[in-house]
Motif scaffolding. Structure first.
Motif, PDB file in Angstrom:
ATOM      1  N   VAL A  46      39.672  92.619  62.362  1.00  0.00           N
ATOM      2  CA  VAL A  46      38.386  91.946  62.561  1.00  0.00           C
ATOM      3  C   VAL A  46      37.297  92.884  62.052  1.00  0.00           C
ATOM      4  O   VAL A  46      37.478  94.102  62.025  1.00  0.00           O
ATOM      5  CB  VAL A  46      38.164  91.601  64.048  1.00  0.00           C
ATOM      6  N   PRO A  47      36.167  92.338  61.603  1.00  0.00           N
ATOM      7  CA  PRO A  47      35.108  93.220  61.096  1.00  0.00           C
ATOM      8  C   PRO A  47      34.571  94.105  62.213  1.00  0.00           C
ATOM      9  O   PRO A  47      34.535  93.692  63.368  1.00  0.00           O
ATOM     10  CB  PRO A  47      34.040  92.240  60.603  1.00  0.00           C
ATOM     11  N   PRO A  48      34.152  95.324  61.898  1.00  0.00           N
ATOM     12  CA  PRO A  48      33.555  96.186  62.921  1.00  0.00           C
ATOM     13  C   PRO A  48      32.299  95.531  63.500  1.00  0.00           C
ATOM     14  O   PRO A  48      31.649  94.705  62.836  1.00  0.00           O
ATOM     15  CB  PRO A  48      33.200  97.459  62.147  1.00  0.00           C
ATOM     16  N   ILE A  49      31.976  95.910  64.722  1.00  0.00           N
ATOM     17  CA  ILE A  49      30.809  95.312  65.389  1.00  0.00           C
ATOM     18  C   ILE A  49      29.555  95.589  64.568  1.00  0.00           C
ATOM     19  O   ILE A  49      29.317  96.717  64.122  1.00  0.00           O
ATOM     20  CB  ILE A  49      30.683  95.886  66.803  1.00  0.00           C
ATOM     21  N   GLU A  85      31.521  86.307  69.802  1.00  0.00           N
ATOM     22  CA  GLU A  85      30.621  87.428  70.054  1.00  0.00           C
ATOM     23  C   GLU A  85      31.349  88.598  70.701  1.00  0.00           C
ATOM     24  O   GLU A  85      30.767  89.662  70.890  1.00  0.00           O
ATOM     25  CB  GLU A  85      29.452  86.957  70.920  1.00  0.00           C
ATOM     26  N   ALA A  86      32.630  88.395  71.061  1.00  0.00           N
ATOM     27  CA  ALA A  86      33.401  89.476  71.691  1.00  0.00           C
ATOM     28  C   ALA A  86      33.876  90.446  70.620  1.00  0.00           C
ATOM     29  O   ALA A  86      33.859  90.148  69.426  1.00  0.00           O
ATOM     30  CB  ALA A  86      34.585  88.894  72.450  1.00  0.00           C
ATOM     31  N   GLU A  87      34.332  91.627  71.084  1.00  0.00           N
ATOM     32  CA  GLU A  87      34.796  92.626  70.127  1.00  0.00           C
ATOM     33  C   GLU A  87      36.023  92.123  69.362  1.00  0.00           C
ATOM     34  O   GLU A  87      36.270  92.556  68.245  1.00  0.00           O
ATOM     35  CB  GLU A  87      35.093  93.950  70.834  1.00  0.00           C
ATOM     36  N   SER A  88      36.773  91.159  69.969  1.00  0.00           N
ATOM     37  CA  SER A  88      37.960  90.620  69.305  1.00  0.00           C
ATOM     38  C   SER A  88      37.613  89.512  68.320  1.00  0.00           C
ATOM     39  O   SER A  88      38.517  88.929  67.731  1.00  0.00           O
ATOM     40  CB  SER A  88      38.939  90.071  70.327  1.00  0.00           C
ATOM     41  N   TYR A  89      36.323  89.195  68.196  1.00  0.00           N
ATOM     42  CA  TYR A  89      35.854  88.200  67.234  1.00  0.00           C
ATOM     43  C   TYR A  89      36.473  86.835  67.532  1.00  0.00           C
ATOM     44  O   TYR A  89      36.732  86.044  66.630  1.00  0.00           O
ATOM     45  CB  TYR A  89      36.249  88.644  65.813  1.00  0.00           C
ATOM     46  N   PRO A 113      27.937  88.933  48.963  1.00  0.00           N
ATOM     47  CA  PRO A 113      28.356  87.640  48.414  1.00  0.00           C
ATOM     48  C   PRO A 113      29.122  87.830  47.110  1.00  0.00           C
ATOM     49  O   PRO A 113      28.874  88.777  46.352  1.00  0.00           O
ATOM     50  CB  PRO A 113      27.034  86.898  48.191  1.00  0.00           C
ATOM     51  N   HIS A 124      30.925  90.947  77.459  1.00  0.00           N
ATOM     52  CA  HIS A 124      31.804  90.074  76.671  1.00  0.00           C
ATOM     53  C   HIS A 124      31.243  89.789  75.284  1.00  0.00           C
ATOM     54  O   HIS A 124      31.903  89.125  74.494  1.00  0.00           O
ATOM     55  CB  HIS A 124      32.011  88.741  77.387  1.00  0.00           C
ATOM     56  N   ALA A 125      30.008  90.226  75.000  1.00  0.00           N
ATOM     57  CA  ALA A 125      29.379  89.827  73.738  1.00  0.00           C
ATOM     58  C   ALA A 125      28.796  91.029  72.997  1.00  0.00           C
ATOM     59  O   ALA A 125      27.622  91.046  72.648  1.00  0.00           O
ATOM     60  CB  ALA A 125      28.287  88.790  74.004  1.00  0.00           C
ATOM     61  N   PRO A 126      29.605  92.063  72.737  1.00  0.00           N
ATOM     62  CA  PRO A 126      29.032  93.248  72.075  1.00  0.00           C
ATOM     63  C   PRO A 126      28.594  92.982  70.641  1.00  0.00           C
ATOM     64  O   PRO A 126      27.845  93.779  70.086  1.00  0.00           O
ATOM     65  CB  PRO A 126      30.192  94.255  72.117  1.00  0.00           C
ATOM     66  N   ARG A 127      29.054  91.873  70.060  1.00  0.00           N
ATOM     67  CA  ARG A 127      28.661  91.618  68.671  1.00  0.00           C
ATOM     68  C   ARG A 127      27.265  91.023  68.563  1.00  0.00           C
ATOM     69  O   ARG A 127      26.638  91.101  67.513  1.00  0.00           O
ATOM     70  CB  ARG A 127      29.655  90.670  68.002  1.00  0.00           C
ATOM     71  N   THR A 128      26.789  90.364  69.608  1.00  0.00           N
ATOM     72  CA  THR A 128      25.474  89.726  69.514  1.00  0.00           C
ATOM     73  C   THR A 128      24.457  90.328  70.477  1.00  0.00           C
ATOM     74  O   THR A 128      23.263  90.122  70.290  1.00  0.00           O
ATOM     75  CB  THR A 128      25.589  88.216  69.782  1.00  0.00           C
ATOM     76  N   GLU A 181      29.552  91.894  60.717  1.00  0.00           N
ATOM     77  CA  GLU A 181      30.197  90.594  60.500  1.00  0.00           C
ATOM     78  C   GLU A 181      29.765  89.979  59.172  1.00  0.00           C
ATOM     79  O   GLU A 181      30.548  89.301  58.512  1.00  0.00           O
ATOM     80  CB  GLU A 181      29.854  89.635  61.645  1.00  0.00           C
TER      81      GLU A 181
END
Lengths: 218, 391
Positions: free
Chosen positions: B180-183, B84-88, B191, A48-52, B186
């Motif tokens: 959403v930004p790619p994994i 933290e999910a792929e769907s942001y 800036p 569930h947390a592939p981004r972190t 983020e």
């Protein structure tokens, strides 16, 4: 504790439906499902947390914990579960131990590295070591860094001393207000432009006025 | 023809497949969509304790009912969906992704780790079905913050009932979600840099010239307006202003006196004596002092004019401070009187010289009533000297 649990266990069963409920089994809970998976693979990383959580987190955590030389069961779950209805990182370890019936080091955490560690059938100060690792690391270090620091603490020559002389987390970089910096630069550019424009216009105006006065004098 | 169709089919099979799936490693969407295709209620392992058997059967009953009413499948996914999910953390992104993987239209409902509900309707024949505001907060969020799953079956039931009872409309696809930004990217956006040329040119071309023009305008205002005011005689001058003006003009006149111009000399004498008579600090409300000071100014101007011309013109009757008359005009109930060019045409009433209490000058009895500042009796100096008892 019994005061709290008593009414809860009695309340949700309606009198007429008890027979029907008894017939169909309740679906397995989170602890049951996790225990089943841990029996297959003791390192369970949520997807569930592939981004972190990096894709190689399982392999790295497995390699890190291998240095401790004790059986280790790790659950890295999603964050922000409503803890009062669902056993989460702080309440899950005893449930998992009950179901697995295996001694070892249990770590239940989330993608940020919160949660806790506990050892059954051993004397490692796992709880204090995990807490120390959390206190030493910045909040965005990630779960792999937490396991790494945890293993480093437990493999120190004098574990008790290492926990005692807790290292302070790295100082946060000084806050930088980029918006204010940007504003200042832009105001400076505009102020400079205004001054230059005002001077140029004043010079042009003076030239026109002088020329007109000369013409009038002639 | 058949070969062509086969070619097209082969291309359609070959082309999008590597684009869509080659790069993406298996993720949770694969297993969730596979589970949803088998059973339209998916409860994720991590949230399994939130819904018991009775809860699930109640949700399923509501789903069956809604599915029958809408004529489309209803999918309910109970699954954590954080930042933290792929769907942001965006529900519509997750629901669109599930719709794409499952490949069937229907009503897609998401309950996240806090049991908050979101929906997207794909081809659902109901109006506003993807509209966030269609569902009240009491449906979207659990009543009890600590036990948000407690009322989830009831809320799903109500949500589906709202969709069913929404007015029918031709099915429309919802707006695609924001990207959403790619994994891993983020924070990849650099800036924002400070702008330079915009502010500089704004200052150089707009603000700077404006500033100069404003300053120049202010300078003109400060220097020109008192001059303009001085030139323009007021209809009701204050005694103080008249006193200072009379003093100044008298002083100037005293420098210009010529011994061979008797009219000028007499005018100067009369003005000087009259000015002294008024005194250094006249009463501000006094009509006599005001008129006497006007008389001083008129005497000075007549005397100065007499330095170069034999018979200076009578001053304007409307307001002697206007200067010499150039025309005659009938003023209301009065006979024809000499007036200056400014009073020769147009309204004159507002230009009439008035004393501090508001009366017009010709209504004030006294020294000036009869002669009208020389407009009716030409030899003002003699009149004044006579009235002062000097002969």
């Amino acid at each position: 504790m019994s005061l709290l649990l008593g009414p809860v266990s009695l309340a949700p069963v309606p009198p007429g439906a008890s027979a029907a409920h008894a017939a169909a089994p309740e679906p397995p809970g989170r602890a049951d499902l996790l225990a089943r998976r841990l029996a297959r693979d003791p390192i369970q990383i949520t997807d569930h947390a592939p981004r972190t959580v990096p894709p190689d987190a399982a392999a790295r955590i497995r390699a890190l914990l291998a240095r401790l030389d004790v059986p280790a069961y790790v659950v890295v779950g999603p964050g922000l579960l409503p803890i009062s209805t669902i056993p989460d990182r702080d309440t899950l370890i005893p449930l998992l131990h009950d179901r697995l019936r295996k001694d070892g080091l249990y770590i239940v955490t989330d993608h940020r590295g919160s949660g806790e560690a506990r050892q059954y059938g051993g004397s490692l100060p796992a709880e204090r070591a995990w807490l120390t690792a959390r206190l030493e690391l910045p909040s965005d270090a990630g779960v792999v860094a937490h396991v790494e620091r945890f293993v480093e603490i437990l493999t120190a020559p004098d574990v008790a001393k290492r926990i005692e002389e807790r290292r302070s987390p790295p100082p946060a970089p000084p806050y930088r207000d980029r918006s204010a910096e940007r504003d200042r630069k832009e105001m400076l550019a505009m102020g400079g432009g205004t001054a230059a424009g005002a001077l140029l216009t004043a010079a042009a105006l003076a030239a026109v006025l002088v020329a007109r006065r000369r013409k009038a004098r002639r | 023809m058949r070969i062509l169709a086969a070619l097209v089919a082969a291309l359609a099979l070959v082309l999008p497949a590597p684009l869509a799936h080659a790069a993406a490693p298996p993720d949770r969407l694969d297993r969730v969509s596979a589970a949803l295709a088998k059973d339209p209620l998916y409860v994720d392992m991590d949230l399994a304790d939130g819904l018991g058997r009775a809860d699930r059967s109640r949700i399923k009953a509501a789903m069956r009912r809604a599915s029958g009413t809408l004529g489309l499948p209803v999918y309910v996914a109970v699954i954590p969906n954080g930042m933290e999910a792929e769907s942001y953390g965006r529900a519509e992104t997750l629901l669109f992704a599930l719709r794409e993987r499952i490949g069937r239209d229907g009503l897609y409902v998401l309950a996240d780790a806090r049991a908050g509900l979101d929906t997207e309707g794909f081809g659902v024949p109901r109006r506003r079905v993807s509209d966030y505001s269609l569902f009240p907060t009491s449906v979207r969020q659990g009543a009890d913050r600590d036990r948000p799953f407690a009322d989830l079956p009831a809320r799903v039931d109500r949500l589906l009932a709202i969709v069913e009872s929404s007015p029918a409309s031709p099915p429309a696809d919802p707006h695609p979600p924001l990207s959403v930004p790619p994994i891993g990217q983020e924070d990849a956006r650099p800036p924002l840099e400070a702008a330079f040329w915009g502010p500089l040119l704004t200052g150089l071309l707009v603000l700077g010239p404006l500033l100069t023009l404003l300053l120049y305008g202010a300078y003109l205002l400060v220097t020109r307006i008192p001059r303009a005011l001085r030139g323009h005689a007021r209809a009701k001058p204050s005694v103080r202003r008249l006193h200072s003006q009379a003093g100044k003009e008298l002083a100037v006149f005293s420098q210009e006196l010529a011994p061979d111009r008797s009219y000028s000399l007499r005018a100067y004498d009369a003005a000087r004596i009259l000015f002294d008579e008024v005194g250094p600090d006249p009463d501000r409300k006094s009509a006599d002092a005001a008129l006497d000071l006007v008389g001083v100014i008129v005497l000075v101007r007549q005397g100065r004019a007499a330095l170069t011309e034999d018979r200076p013109a009578a001053p304007c009757y409307v307001n002697p401070l206007h200067g010499p008359s150039t025309a005659r005009r009938k003023l209301g109930g009065l006979n024809k009187r000499p007036v200056c060019a400014g009073c020769a045409r147009g309204p004159w009433n507002a230009r009439l010289l008035r004393v501090p209490d508001g009366r017009p000058h010709h209504d004030v009895p006294g020294r000036w009533e009869r002669g009208g500042f020389g407009s009716r009796r030409a030899d003002i100096p003699s009149d004044v000297l006579e009235s002062l008892g000097v002969t």
